[in-house]
Write an enzyme that holds these catalytic residues in place. Structure first.
Site, PDB file in Angstrom:
ATOM      1  N   THR A   1       0.896  -1.259  -0.020  1.00  0.00           N
ATOM      2  CA  THR A   1      -0.058  -0.117  -0.057  1.00  0.00           C
ATOM      3  C   THR A   1       0.742   1.456   0.150  1.00  0.00           C
ATOM      4  O   THR A   1       0.720   2.274  -0.767  1.00  0.00           O
ATOM      5  CB  THR A   1      -0.907  -0.110   1.214  1.00  0.00           C
ATOM      6  OG1 THR A   1      -1.760  -1.102   1.074  1.00  0.00           O
ATOM      7  CG2 THR A   1      -1.951   1.246   1.097  1.00  0.00           C
ATOM      8  N   ASP A   2       1.994   1.213   0.650  1.00  0.00           N
ATOM      9  CA  ASP A   2       3.039   2.384   0.627  1.00  0.00           C
ATOM     10  C   ASP A   2       3.415   2.554  -0.871  1.00  0.00           C
ATOM     11  O   ASP A   2       3.504   3.585  -1.175  1.00  0.00           O
ATOM     12  CB  ASP A   2       4.189   2.016   1.692  1.00  0.00           C
ATOM     13  CG  ASP A   2       3.909   2.391   3.103  1.00  0.00           C
ATOM     14  OD1 ASP A   2       2.684   2.989   3.361  1.00  0.00           O
ATOM     15  OD2 ASP A   2       4.412   1.733   4.106  1.00  0.00           O
ATOM     16  N   LEU A   3       3.845   1.389  -1.417  1.00  0.00           N
ATOM     17  CA  LEU A   3       4.337   1.321  -2.684  1.00  0.00           C
ATOM     18  C   LEU A   3       3.414   1.908  -3.697  1.00  0.00           C
ATOM     19  O   LEU A   3       3.810   2.748  -4.409  1.00  0.00           O
ATOM     20  CB  LEU A   3       4.780   0.023  -3.093  1.00  0.00           C
ATOM     21  CG  LEU A   3       6.142  -0.384  -2.121  1.00  0.00           C
ATOM     22  CD1 LEU A   3       6.364  -1.959  -2.420  1.00  0.00           C
ATOM     23  CD2 LEU A   3       7.387   0.269  -2.540  1.00  0.00           C
TER      24      LEU A   3
END
Length: 334
Positions: free
Chosen positions: A106-108
């Site tokens: 999700t960060d990526l």
């Protein structure tokens, strides 16, 4: 991480540090920040404040939940958003507990959405001359990347469920065990299923009423997977990989990380590159993911040490003289 970037350290709580950021803003195209909403406004570094210094600035805010809404002040963490925005619910074995993805996906994903948004904003600025504030959040990005799962619910009211590596509407399309390992096999249509059965020396299966069409195979999923598993477990992975090669059916081994970076295609595509690092010596990094016909992306400088380029940026970008740089250091602004 942070390859091709230069690192400076600035105490943005000090007046001199804020002035330094203001000077950078006047010269820069893009500012990216990930403070909770309103925090930088308190320091004189919010969008409206910096926009006054540079109307063309692309000011990109990345937060957990966005700049608006009842959760706007809540901090965001990848694994929490994976849980809260549906990803963890659909990830894992059918009868197992929810699990997170193996990387902070999700960060990526949010970083990739932010990148695309910045590029679009730069194109818009080229036409209008105006910058803008980009509001990018982990929650929004994860909701969007539910993709077909989201569509199935929103359009058909169909709740999702965990299925491991299986596909809800195609059978077989999942990881299956061999004698010594595992292999990912997909038979996306009836023709591919016949090829698979030929390779597995099970030529009678496609003619059985229970398995004749994909709809039949989905309905009789457990029985079919049991038959395929029993056959695959009679031979090692290497044997089946050789038999499947060139037959027109999707398949892949389950490679570990070492095998991934030894993959002939990974090597051929330049996905491993080396560069000298000031402390670590010669290091290997993943190469650029995208290739261009006219431009060759490269790793020009290694990931920087914290504050490694403070003097260089102050001198070469902002034009500060040696005395001013010494004053900033003496005041602990940098």
């Amino acid at each position: 991480v942070n390859r091709n970037k230069k690192s400076i350290t600035v105490n943005i709580r000090s007046p001199q540090g804020r002035d330094l950021i203001h000077d950078l803003v006047k010269k820069c195209d893009v500012l990216v920040e990930n403070y909770v909403p309103g925090k930088l406004d308190e320091m004189g570094l919010g969008y409206e404040q910096l926009r006054a210094l540079n109307p063309g600035l692309i000011y990109t805010s990345i937060t957990g939940y966005g700049q608006t809404g009842p959760y706007r002040m809540k901090p965001g963490y990848d694994v929490m958003i994976e849980a809260e925005a549906g990803l963890m619910y659909i990830t894992g074995e059918e009868n197992g507990t929810p699990v997170k993805v193996g990387v902070a996906v999700t960060d990526l994903t949010t970083g990739l959405y932010a990148h695309g948004a910045i590029m679009a904003a730069l194109l818009a600025r080229h036409k209008t001359g105006r910058g803008q504030h980009i509001d990018c959040s982990l929650l929004d990005s994860q909701v969007v990347t539910l993709a077909n799962i989201a569509s199935s619910y929103l359009i058909a009211g169909q709740e999702a469920r965990r299925m491991g590596t299986s596909h809800p509407s195609i059978v077989p399309y999942q990881v299956l065990p061999s004698r010594d390992s595992h292999i990912m096999i997909g038979a996306g249509n009836d023709g591919q299923f016949k090829i698979l059965c030929s390779v597995l020396q099970l030529p009678e299966l496609p003619n059985l009423p229970d398995f004749r069409t994909n709809k039949d195979r989905v309905r009789n999923r457990k029985a079919l997977i049991t038959i395929l598993t029993e056959r695959l477990r009679t031979k090692d992975n290497a044997y089946w990989l050789e038999q499947l090669e060139g037959r027109g059916i999707p398949f892949a081994p389950i490679n570990n990380i070492a095998q991934t970076f030894e993959h002939p295609q990974v090597i051929a595509r330049g996905m491993i590159q080396e560069i000298d690092h000031p402390k670590a010596g010669r290091i290997k990094l993943t190469g650029p993911a995208v290739k261009y016909s006219e431009t060759k992306p490269s790793i020009r400088i290694p990931p920087p040490l914290l504050g490694e380029h403070t003097d260089e940026v102050l001198r070469d970008v902002l034009g500060y003289d040696d005395q001013r740089i010494r004053d900033l250091k003496d005041s602990q602004a940098v």
